[in-house]
Design a protein around this motif. Structure first.
Motif, PDB file in Angstrom:
ATOM      1  N   VAL A  18       0.827  -1.208   0.000  1.00 55.79           N
ATOM      2  CA  VAL A  18       0.000   0.000   0.000  1.00 55.79           C
ATOM      3  C   VAL A  18       0.859   1.255   0.000  1.00 55.79           C
ATOM      4  CG1 VAL A  18      -1.665   1.344   1.351  1.00 55.79           C
ATOM      5  CG2 VAL A  18      -1.978  -1.113   1.074  1.00 55.79           C
ATOM      6  N   ASN A  19       1.898   1.248   0.819  1.00 52.41           N
ATOM      7  CA  ASN A  19       2.786   2.420   0.876  1.00 52.41           C
ATOM      8  C   ASN A  19       3.495   2.652  -0.462  1.00 52.41           C
ATOM      9  OD1 ASN A  19       2.151   2.912   3.566  1.00 52.41           O
ATOM     10  ND2 ASN A  19       3.817   1.624   4.336  1.00 52.41           N
ATOM     11  N   MET A  20       3.911   1.592  -1.116  1.00 53.52           N
ATOM     12  CA  MET A  20       4.571   1.731  -2.415  1.00 53.52           C
ATOM     13  C   MET A  20       3.616   2.279  -3.462  1.00 53.52           C
ATOM     14  SD  MET A  20       7.021  -1.664  -2.638  1.00 53.52           S
ATOM     15  CE  MET A  20       7.623  -1.149  -4.250  1.00 53.52           C
ATOM     16  N   ILE A  21       2.367   1.847  -3.414  1.00 57.04           N
ATOM     17  CA  ILE A  21       1.374   2.343  -4.384  1.00 57.04           C
ATOM     18  C   ILE A  21       1.058   3.812  -4.127  1.00 57.04           C
ATOM     19  CG2 ILE A  21      -1.035   2.124  -5.112  1.00 57.04           C
ATOM     20  CD1 ILE A  21      -0.792  -0.879  -4.704  1.00 57.04           C
ATOM     21  N   LEU A  22       0.969   4.180  -2.817  1.00 51.13           N
ATOM     22  CA  LEU A  22       0.715   5.586  -2.492  1.00 51.13           C
ATOM     23  C   LEU A  22       1.868   6.469  -2.942  1.00 51.13           C
ATOM     24  CD1 LEU A  22      -0.865   5.250   1.075  1.00 51.13           C
ATOM     25  CD2 LEU A  22      -2.034   5.780  -1.077  1.00 51.13           C
ATOM     26  N   ALA A  23       3.100   5.935  -2.792  1.00 51.04           N
ATOM     27  CA  ALA A  23       4.261   6.719  -3.209  1.00 51.04           C
ATOM     28  C   ALA A  23       4.432   6.740  -4.724  1.00 51.04           C
ATOM     29  CB  ALA A  23       5.523   6.166  -2.550  1.00 51.04           C
ATOM     30  N   HIS A  24       4.026   5.672  -5.377  1.00 50.09           N
ATOM     31  CA  HIS A  24       4.158   5.563  -6.839  1.00 50.09           C
ATOM     32  C   HIS A  24       2.847   5.048  -7.423  1.00 50.09           C
ATOM     33  CE1 HIS A  24       8.505   6.113  -6.306  1.00 50.09           C
ATOM     34  NE2 HIS A  24       8.424   5.204  -5.327  1.00 50.09           N
ATOM     35  N   PRO A  25       1.867   5.904  -7.647  1.00 50.65           N
ATOM     36  CA  PRO A  25       0.546   5.483  -8.150  1.00 50.65           C
ATOM     37  C   PRO A  25       0.610   4.716  -9.456  1.00 50.65           C
ATOM     38  CG  PRO A  25       0.501   7.769  -7.412  1.00 50.65           C
ATOM     39  CD  PRO A  25       1.936   7.347  -7.402  1.00 50.65           C
ATOM     40  N   GLU A  26       1.628   4.943 -10.247  1.00 48.38           N
ATOM     41  CA  GLU A  26       1.733   4.237 -11.523  1.00 48.38           C
ATOM     42  C   GLU A  26       1.958   2.736 -11.356  1.00 48.38           C
ATOM     43  OE1 GLU A  26       5.839   5.745 -10.390  1.00 48.38           O
ATOM     44  OE2 GLU A  26       3.773   6.492 -10.379  1.00 48.38           O
ATOM     45  N   LEU A  27       2.344   2.311 -10.146  1.00 48.32           N
ATOM     46  CA  LEU A  27       2.578   0.885  -9.873  1.00 48.32           C
ATOM     47  C   LEU A  27       1.317   0.164  -9.400  1.00 48.32           C
ATOM     48  CD1 LEU A  27       6.004   1.086  -7.987  1.00 48.32           C
ATOM     49  CD2 LEU A  27       5.621   0.558 -10.402  1.00 48.32           C
ATOM     50  N   ALA A  28       0.188   0.872  -9.330  1.00 47.86           N
ATOM     51  CA  ALA A  28      -1.039   0.287  -8.772  1.00 47.86           C
ATOM     52  C   ALA A  28      -1.487  -0.960  -9.515  1.00 47.86           C
ATOM     53  CB  ALA A  28      -2.166   1.320  -8.781  1.00 47.86           C
ATOM     54  N   SER A  29      -1.309  -0.987 -10.820  1.00 46.68           N
ATOM     55  CA  SER A  29      -1.739  -2.141 -11.609  1.00 46.68           C
ATOM     56  C   SER A  29      -0.734  -3.290 -11.579  1.00 46.68           C
ATOM     57  CB  SER A  29      -1.994  -1.715 -13.065  1.00 46.68           C
ATOM     58  OG  SER A  29      -0.795  -1.183 -13.628  1.00 46.68           O
ATOM     59  N   ALA A  30       0.476  -2.993 -11.148  1.00 48.27           N
ATOM     60  CA  ALA A  30       1.536  -4.009 -11.173  1.00 48.27           C
ATOM     61  C   ALA A  30       1.722  -4.698  -9.819  1.00 48.27           C
ATOM     62  CB  ALA A  30       2.857  -3.385 -11.613  1.00 48.27           C
ATOM     63  N   LEU A  31       1.469  -3.964  -8.734  1.00 46.33           N
ATOM     64  CA  LEU A  31       1.680  -4.521  -7.394  1.00 46.33           C
ATOM     65  C   LEU A  31       0.401  -5.139  -6.851  1.00 46.33           C
ATOM     66  CD1 LEU A  31       3.854  -1.726  -5.735  1.00 46.33           C
ATOM     67  CD2 LEU A  31       4.623  -3.912  -6.651  1.00 46.33           C
ATOM     68  N   LYS A  32       0.528  -6.336  -6.322  1.00 47.55           N
ATOM     69  CA  LYS A  32      -0.607  -7.030  -5.731  1.00 47.55           C
ATOM     70  C   LYS A  32      -0.178  -7.664  -4.404  1.00 47.55           C
ATOM     71  CE  LYS A  32      -2.888  -8.157 -10.104  1.00 47.55           C
ATOM     72  NZ  LYS A  32      -3.412  -9.245 -10.969  1.00 47.55           N
ATOM     73  N   ALA A  33      -1.087  -7.721  -3.457  1.00 49.96           N
ATOM     74  CA  ALA A  33      -0.823  -8.356  -2.160  1.00 49.96           C
ATOM     75  C   ALA A  33      -1.985  -9.273  -1.825  1.00 49.96           C
ATOM     76  CB  ALA A  33      -0.641  -7.307  -1.068  1.00 49.96           C
ATOM     77  N   ASP A  34      -1.715 -10.559  -1.805  1.00 46.67           N
ATOM     78  CA  ASP A  34      -2.746 -11.542  -1.466  1.00 46.67           C
ATOM     79  C   ASP A  34      -2.604 -11.900   0.012  1.00 46.67           C
ATOM     80  OD1 ASP A  34      -4.573 -13.533  -1.263  1.00 46.67           O
ATOM     81  OD2 ASP A  34      -3.756 -14.789  -2.860  1.00 46.67           O
ATOM     82  N   ILE A  35      -3.514 -11.402   0.841  1.00 42.35           N
ATOM     83  CA  ILE A  35      -3.394 -11.566   2.287  1.00 42.35           C
ATOM     84  C   ILE A  35      -3.657 -13.008   2.732  1.00 42.35           C
ATOM     85  CG2 ILE A  35      -5.806 -11.052   2.863  1.00 42.35           C
ATOM     86  CD1 ILE A  35      -4.719  -9.412   5.226  1.00 42.35           C
ATOM     87  N   GLY A  36      -4.277 -13.826   1.895  1.00 38.99           N
ATOM     88  CA  GLY A  36      -4.616 -15.182   2.311  1.00 38.99           C
ATOM     89  C   GLY A  36      -3.693 -16.262   1.791  1.00 38.99           C
ATOM     90  N   ARG A  37      -2.765 -15.906   0.898  1.00 41.67           N
ATOM     91  CA  ARG A  37      -1.962 -16.946   0.247  1.00 41.67           C
ATOM     92  C   ARG A  37      -1.042 -17.669   1.224  1.00 41.67           C
ATOM     93  NH1 ARG A  37       1.395 -15.473  -5.071  1.00 41.67           N
ATOM     94  NH2 ARG A  37      -0.735 -15.454  -5.888  1.00 41.67           N
ATOM     95  N   ILE A  38      -0.248 -16.919   1.991  1.00 46.48           N
ATOM     96  CA  ILE A  38       0.720 -17.566   2.896  1.00 46.48           C
ATOM     97  C   ILE A  38      -0.010 -18.323   4.001  1.00 46.48           C
ATOM     98  CG2 ILE A  38       2.680 -17.199   4.439  1.00 46.48           C
ATOM     99  CD1 ILE A  38       3.344 -14.694   2.926  1.00 46.48           C
ATOM    100  N   GLY A  39      -1.095 -17.753   4.500  1.00 42.27           N
ATOM    101  CA  GLY A  39      -1.854 -18.429   5.537  1.00 42.27           C
ATOM    102  C   GLY A  39      -2.429 -19.748   5.071  1.00 42.27           C
ATOM    103  N   ALA A  40      -2.849 -19.799   3.808  1.00 38.73           N
ATOM    104  CA  ALA A  40      -3.380 -21.046   3.252  1.00 38.73           C
ATOM    105  C   ALA A  40      -2.316 -22.129   3.230  1.00 38.73           C
ATOM    106  CB  ALA A  40      -3.920 -20.804   1.849  1.00 38.73           C
ATOM    107  N   GLN A  41      -1.079 -21.734   3.010  1.00 40.94           N
ATOM    108  CA  GLN A  41       0.017 -22.709   3.013  1.00 40.94           C
ATOM    109  C   GLN A  41       0.273 -23.243   4.410  1.00 40.94           C
ATOM    110  OE1 GLN A  41       1.213 -23.767   0.105  1.00 40.94           O
ATOM    111  NE2 GLN A  41      -0.276 -22.335  -0.769  1.00 40.94           N
ATOM    112  N   VAL A  42       0.058 -22.432   5.427  1.00 39.13           N
ATOM    113  CA  VAL A  42       0.225 -22.890   6.808  1.00 39.13           C
ATOM    114  C   VAL A  42      -0.825 -23.937   7.143  1.00 39.13           C
ATOM    115  CG1 VAL A  42       0.094 -22.205   9.232  1.00 39.13           C
ATOM    116  CG2 VAL A  42       1.256 -20.729   7.577  1.00 39.13           C
ATOM    117  N   VAL A  43      -2.077 -23.656   6.773  1.00 39.61           N
ATOM    118  CA  VAL A  43      -3.169 -24.566   7.087  1.00 39.61           C
ATOM    119  C   VAL A  43      -2.958 -25.931   6.435  1.00 39.61           C
ATOM    120  CG1 VAL A  43      -5.640 -24.978   6.822  1.00 39.61           C
ATOM    121  CG2 VAL A  43      -4.817 -22.706   7.433  1.00 39.61           C
TER     122      VAL A  43
END
Length: 235
Positions: free
Chosen positions: A58-83
């Motif tokens: 989020v901070n990177m996108i706020l600092a560089h709005p042009e990266l909004a379409s390139a940066l993604k954060a999946d909050i559930g991916r790593i947790g799914a691997q734990v389960v």
């Protein structure tokens, strides 16, 4: 997420894992106190890593709005691997012994501790505490209910030494049927003549499935009450 928040979540994870792990340690299970704490803390750490990744993205996108379409954060991916990954640790606690499977409850407790650890790391305190209380009640209270009211079978191998009478085998079978004891396997062994008796005797090995409400002492006493029976032994 500040340092104090991280400390609170880590200590809560230690408390959650320790509470559930203590019960497993008290029952002398393969995975006990420290194992459950480590699993819960590890899951909490993974959850916090996910939050850090989201904040950083989020901070990177706020600092560089042009990266909004390139940066993604999946909050559930790593947790799914734990389960899913905790299943390998749980599988190590499952033991196949004498025809029965043991350790399933401990494997399940490891899995649920990992799930609660993820909730702790994400900051869901109410959910984490209520889930911990629920698990503790299930492990402690429902065990007594299960052993008293639920119908389960224990595999027991019993050796019976008896005089070679034609009706003796039928008597044993009738007793097992009257008590809802299932005979899984029978081995008959013909022995030599007894020194003080002209009759021959037989040694039989029974593999039986016994309901939990019937004690082995009750079985031995009932079988030994027959005059033809010389000896009854639980193997």
């Amino acid at each position: 997420m500040n340092t104090l928040e991280v400390i609170i979540r880590l200590f809560l994870a230690i408390g959650v894992g320790g509470l559930i792990g203590y019960e497993r340690e008290y029952q002398n299970r393969p995975a006990g106190f420290r194992t459950h704490i480590l699993v819960c803390v590890g899951a909490a750490v993974i959850s916090m890593i996910q939050l850090y990744d989201v904040d950083q993205t989020v901070n990177m996108i706020l600092a560089h709005p042009e990266l909004a379409s390139a940066l993604k954060a999946d909050i559930g991916r790593i947790g799914a691997q734990v389960v899913s990954g905790i299943g390998f640790l749980g599988a190590g606690t499952i033991i196949h012994q004498k025809g029965s499977v043991k350790g399933l409850t401990t494997a399940a407790s490891l899995w649920v501790v990992a799930c609660i650890g993820l909730a702790v790391g994400l900051g869901y305190y109410t959910l984490s505490i209520l889930a911990t209380i629920t698990v503790a009640v299930v492990l402690v209270s429902l065990k007594k209910f299960e052993s008293k009211f639920l119908y389960k079978l224990n595999l027991i191998k019993i050796e019976i030494l008896y005089l070679d009478k034609q009706l003796m085998v039928q008597k044993i079978q009738d007793y097992f049927q009257s008590k809802n004891i299932k005979v899984k396997n029978i081995e008959f062994i013909l022995e030599d003549e007894m020194e003080d008796c002209e009759s021959k005797y037989r040694r039989s090995l029974y593999s039986i499935l016994v309901p939990r409400y019937i004690s082995t002492g009750e079985i031995i006493e009932a079988l030994a009450s027959n005059s033809e029976v010389i000896k009854v032994t639980i193997i």
